[in-house]
Design a protein around this motif. Structure first.
Motif, PDB file in Angstrom:
ATOM      1  N   MET A   1       0.838  -1.206   0.000  1.00 29.54           N
ATOM      2  CA  MET A   1       0.000   0.000   0.000  1.00 29.54           C
ATOM      3  C   MET A   1       0.869   1.250   0.000  1.00 29.54           C
ATOM      4  O   MET A   1       1.155   1.819   1.057  1.00 29.54           O
ATOM      5  CB  MET A   1      -0.892   0.005   1.255  1.00 29.54           C
ATOM      6  CG  MET A   1      -1.775   1.244   1.382  1.00 29.54           C
ATOM      7  SD  MET A   1      -2.802   1.194   2.860  1.00 29.54           S
ATOM      8  CE  MET A   1      -3.941  -0.107   2.407  1.00 29.54           C
ATOM      9  N   PRO A   2       1.328   1.664  -1.172  1.00 31.83           N
ATOM     10  CA  PRO A   2       2.216   2.831  -1.223  1.00 31.83           C
ATOM     11  C   PRO A   2       1.455   4.077  -0.780  1.00 31.83           C
ATOM     12  O   PRO A   2       0.253   4.205  -1.018  1.00 31.83           O
ATOM     13  CB  PRO A   2       2.609   2.924  -2.693  1.00 31.83           C
ATOM     14  CG  PRO A   2       1.551   2.199  -3.438  1.00 31.83           C
ATOM     15  CD  PRO A   2       1.020   1.155  -2.515  1.00 31.83           C
ATOM     16  N   ARG A   3       2.146   4.958  -0.104  1.00 26.72           N
ATOM     17  CA  ARG A   3       1.507   6.152   0.408  1.00 26.72           C
ATOM     18  C   ARG A   3       1.586   7.285  -0.596  1.00 26.72           C
ATOM     19  O   ARG A   3       2.664   7.599  -1.091  1.00 26.72           O
ATOM     20  CB  ARG A   3       2.202   6.590   1.695  1.00 26.72           C
ATOM     21  CG  ARG A   3       1.582   7.852   2.280  1.00 26.72           C
ATOM     22  CD  ARG A   3       2.307   8.283   3.526  1.00 26.72           C
ATOM     23  NE  ARG A   3       3.648   8.752   3.236  1.00 26.72           N
ATOM     24  CZ  ARG A   3       4.289   9.649   3.984  1.00 26.72           C
ATOM     25  NH1 ARG A   3       3.734  10.156   5.066  1.00 26.72           N
ATOM     26  NH2 ARG A   3       5.510  10.024   3.671  1.00 26.72           N
ATOM     27  N   HIS A   7      -2.129  11.969   0.969  1.00 29.40           N
ATOM     28  CA  HIS A   7      -3.231  11.117   0.559  1.00 29.40           C
ATOM     29  C   HIS A   7      -4.558  11.794   0.936  1.00 29.40           C
ATOM     30  O   HIS A   7      -4.680  12.339   2.034  1.00 29.40           O
ATOM     31  CB  HIS A   7      -3.119   9.766   1.266  1.00 29.40           C
ATOM     32  CG  HIS A   7      -4.029   8.729   0.692  1.00 29.40           C
ATOM     33  ND1 HIS A   7      -5.384   8.719   0.905  1.00 29.40           N
ATOM     34  CD2 HIS A   7      -3.772   7.663  -0.100  1.00 29.40           C
ATOM     35  CE1 HIS A   7      -5.921   7.692   0.278  1.00 29.40           C
ATOM     36  NE2 HIS A   7      -4.961   7.036  -0.342  1.00 29.40           N
TER      37      HIS A   7
END
Lengths: 481, 481, 481
Positions: A1-3, A7
């Motif tokens: 889950m790349p940030r 976000h």
């Protein structure tokens, strides 16, 4: 889950149903104007509109949240370009200081500083890669280039940030020349001052003698008598109101108040002005002056803020070399119930008085502050402050105050910062955390969705306007008795 | 996501898996009888079974949770129909008071009062629209009409609420006439009293002199001697037990105990009875009397409750005009470790003694109370109390006590209320919060589902029965040593 | 939802997205070696490698977490096989004691003891059925049989547990004979000692006189003079370093430090050594000695641990019958800000000094400790301790310290246990809770996934190695100033 940097769901609870509610609430206030009723930006910035020099001088050297963390890990303040006592800059190249900072950026993982500064980098400067040794120069150059352009001058950023009101804080010995210049300039930015007379109230303040002399001069009163001293405060409060002030601010170690007779006040003041007050008398004088400030607030309508509980300048060696505000202020346990009683005996039942209490001792939220504010008409609760101005800190504030004080005895958000560029980031964090808190109450069926929608508007703009006596658009106000 | 009034999932965690577990646990106890071992309802209600007059007199004027919040926002107590000191009603029409209350209902968003009263409106009176200025009269009329009907008399509601036991609290100078009348009436409702001798133990209590005279009269003892005074307590404790009491209750500012010699007790009592005790002697007398009450509990088997930490009547002006219990009691930091030591030195190791500790200082949960209750056989922890009798407060109680004290050193729920109609609502909130807490432990695989099922029964009915010496159905009890 | 014993997702947050992140993080450290820099296991176990006798003597009788809970419910220590003062065993069959324990196992629901011991039962002994009266004998027999086999001897378990380092704690009057034997044996297990001189520093310690005599003997110094006394400490610190020690440990009621002149020290020491120190002088001596220990640490590089805040032996009757460490130690409110000031004035700015602060008063996390550690180069925060060494306690520690102190001013996990078999369980709980905390930050987009991955390695092995001066594999270290 790349940030994603920034976000769109950041700070919202992870549960999908709760997050969906938080998103809807946030949409209502994401673009609301910023109202900053208490902070420490420099009014000279807006008076002169001069460009800032570079990333180090703007973002690092004045930010004690940042350099205290590096100092704790063995980095010297000199290496970070932090000025020495008296203002002399260390012999450190600003770029080198920035590189040192960048190499330690990982220390801020999980801290509000990382969130605030990440927001500044991305939103103000468009920098989204990770800050580290490799990217340090790129950051330094990009920020430097931006700061040289007109769009990054103080007034331009003020407008870009959609700031409805920005309050600075000046001492009783300040001539308010920058605020006069702002007003004289014709610029429409709403920058106001706040009356903070600590240095002429606290006999133990290191500037007491010097500031008293200036206080006498600026007020034209004889500050060597009790009545003249009080008259000087009244005069200067009027001066500050002329520069837009709607509030005063008071920051002593304790929130102790007192209720002395006139004769006792005169005798105590004679000790103080004669330089003969011992520690207990100095404390009593500060206590009596909090009560006097409340009395004057009842007369002139200024909202009174009390910020107690910081042990200032705890690091003696660093204070000697670098002076105040160098990250060495440490909170202490604070007692409000007996401390405030003398003032509350006099003015506690006055709905016209507004006293906003802050604390660095979270144990007082549910135990003392919410019960006090949930009863006394004059008391309101300031938001989570300083070390607690953070996602977890704000969440604890809501969880520990709401059930007893409700939302309407709170006053919205204060950024309380000298880091001007971080102001949008800080307000954004506060709005998101409040949305998350309200969303949880809705998801747990403790609040209706329409109630949460009303409340997020109140928490963002309604409460702060009423608490600080700012113009209030048509909206529900407390029904008078 | 529109909110159902009284949504079936209210107060359960939002995570679907956790919520599903909470629902299953709640199903086990949703209809369990209400056991209310500590509270402040008026026994006269059940003695006379007279109808209540109207919404204001029943729901608003006696409820300091409600009027304190409105008072904090500038609404006078007179405007809300709250009686003045001595009982005189203000010159306010009850309907007008109700309208004022309704217009401020939004102040309670997020508070337990909103949840409790919303439950009363919906479940007791069938009122589910939003309370506000527009609906105020409809509420007032509907509640008034209901109260005039037999189904809303005190005894009928007691039965409808499925109350297994309701304990009231009377002072040592109370003749228990209402409890006698209840018993004489033949009505089967189980209403018992509780021995609360504060006003004849605290020399600084405003009714001390008056109540001591009545205490002498009712006990037939010479309360001017130490031995006679103790005998009077023993006599009155027996009187209270005859009216069903299984517990005593003690509410001083501190939980200080003492262990004086007989000679010291006699000398101290002579000061007290002579009206010559100074503040330190008054505190020492209260401390010694807590120890004496423990000693008597060991003799007569009554459970001892200690409710320390409230600074009573903090608002001097309001106390002068309106008297006690007007929302101006403020908690203070409380120390238990040294305060209880003298009593624990004597009786701490007695498994037959039951001392239930309450606190208004949540910092003591994990630091002092859970370690004490997790060691001393005589100590148990009362539930989250007063300002902390709320969803967040109950959650903090479980999170901060369970890991050290376990569940079995706690005693179930106390509603501690004078608001009779809210009793089902309050117990329902407690059950739901406990289900949510247990569900989280199950969802995080820290507890088996069958353990949680056992525990929710214990938390709802098992522990309270054992702690207060009530009849216990066949169920697991602690194995004796 | 039936619970697997040792469910692979235990302790992870229930939200599926957050749990998935936690699982990934946990996979990175699940099999990391155990580094246990502070604890209370008995070095004799590893010196002799003798088998343990039975379940009661190994698991129950020495574990005050276990027997305190049963004691609180009225079970006597004799019934549990707990030795009396002086070491005499009660006349209780170990199997009968185990049965009593098993019959009360439900008391531990929701406590860390249940989690730790459940892990020991399942992972070490393969026992997964519920412990209760019916299964008590099966447990007792199975554990007894296992302990008789070579695979369950201390050294074999040490190796099976993948322990990289295990520190025990010995007093200044200990001859370290077991540590010498371990080293002489050729066994490769890395067991080191820690210097804990409380009993020769605290004039009120019940072994002070006896231990001072032995301290003189072992050091060969004249401990009746201030300079000889200090020399004895330096000598013994060197002795301990020779047995692998990299740290000292100090556990007094308060963390008070002092900064006396040499003349004042000599005069105070004369009182102490003459047995004439009153309580205030004893406190001042302990305070001065904390400062002396910091000074010596700066010289010899040993990390200094301070464990304040426990009121030892609160139960006087139990102390008389059973002695120290019997579950009757109760935390008290602790103040650090002024207490540490004298030592910090001297050494606070020394990056070469490492002082690790622990607390039993969680209110100090956010208010005092995180601000202190987030500023002073010498200070680090020890993990959640004792009553707070639990899932909720660890979560509160992270939530209340991270935003101000960051992760890098913490030092990883300490198991601090005398229960050797529970060491893997305890480290596993800490890792899981940290994974859950980091996972929440990632799920809320407050931390990048790669940052969390770096941090979980640091929290598991990196920080502890640096804090305790252990060999550090190639990894990012703090950049020097």
């Amino acid at each position: 889950m790349p940030r994603l940097v920034l976000h769109p769901d950041r700070l919202f609870p992870a549960d999908p149903a709760t997050r969906a509610i938080a998103r809807e609430l946030y949409a209502l206030v994401a673009k609301a104007p910023i109202i900053s009723p208490h902070g420490h930006t420099d009014p000279e910035w807006f008076a002169t509109d001069a460009p800032w020099a570079n990333a180090t001088e703007l973002l690092l050297a004045p930010d004690h949240y940042l350099f205290r963390m590096l100092y704790s890990q063995g980095v010297s303040l000199d290496a970070l370009g932090v000025p020495r006592r008296g203002g002399a800059l260390p012999d450190t190249d600003p770029r080198a200081a920035w590189r040192t900072f960048a190499a330690h950026w990982h220390l801020f993982a999980g801290t509000p500083s990382a969130m605030w500064l990440g927001h500044v980098f991305a939103e103000v400067f468009g920098l989204t890669e990770t800050l580290n040794e490799a990217s340090a120069d790129h950051y330094y150059d990009a920020i430097g280039a931006a700061l040289a352009s007109p769009a990054f001058r103080p007034r331009a950023l003020f407008e870009r940030f959609n700031i409805e009101l920005l309050a600075t804080t000046e001492g009783a010995a300040d001539d308010l020349v920058h605020h006069q210049a702002i007003r004289a300039s014709g610029w429409q930015g709403n920058v106001v001052t706040t009356y903070r007379p600590d240095s002429v109230i606290d006999p133990e303040h290191d500037s007491f003698a010097r500031d008293m002399a200036r206080f006498a001069e600026l007020s034209g009163e004889d500050v060597t008598t009790w009545s003249g001293y009080l008259a000087a405060h009244r005069r200067r409060r009027a001066d500050f109101r002329a520069m837009g002030a709607t509030a005063t601010d008071h920051g002593f170690l304790t929130p102790q108040t007192a209720n002395l007779s006139r004769a006792e006040c005169e005798a105590l003041f004679a000790k103080v002005i004669g330089g003969q007050a011992d520690a207990a008398q100095a404390e009593l004088f500060r206590a009596q002056m909090l009560t006097e400030m409340a009395r004057m607030s009842l007369d002139d309508g200024m909202t009174m803020q009390i910020h107690p509980g910081a042990t200032r300048n705890h690091n003696a060696r660093l204070f000697a070399s670098h002076g105040r505000d160098k990250g060495a202020d440490i909170p202490r346990a604070t007692e409000f119930v007996e401390a405030l009683r003398p003032m509350l005996d006099l003015f506690g039942n006055e709905p016209a008085l507004k006293v906003i209490l802050f604390t660095l001792d979270e144990t007082t939220y549910a135990r003392e502050l919410a019960p006090l504010a949930g009863h006394y008409p004059c008391l309101k609760l300031g938001p989570a402050w300083w070390f607690h101005d953070s996602p977890e800190g704000m969440r604890r504030f809501r969880e520990m105050t709401t059930e007893t004080a409700g939302f309407y005895n709170t006053v919205g958000f204060n950024d309380d910062t000298r880091a001007f560029l971080s102001i949008p980031a800080r307000h954004d964090v506060a709005r998101r955390v409040d949305c998350g808190f309200l969303a949880r109450l809705v998801a747990e069926h403790r609040l209706a969705d329409w109630e949460a929608a009303e409340l997020i508007e109140e928490l963002t703009t309604g409460l702060v306007r009423r608490a600080y006596g700012l113009p209030v658009p048509a909206a529900r106000q407390a029904v008078p008795a």
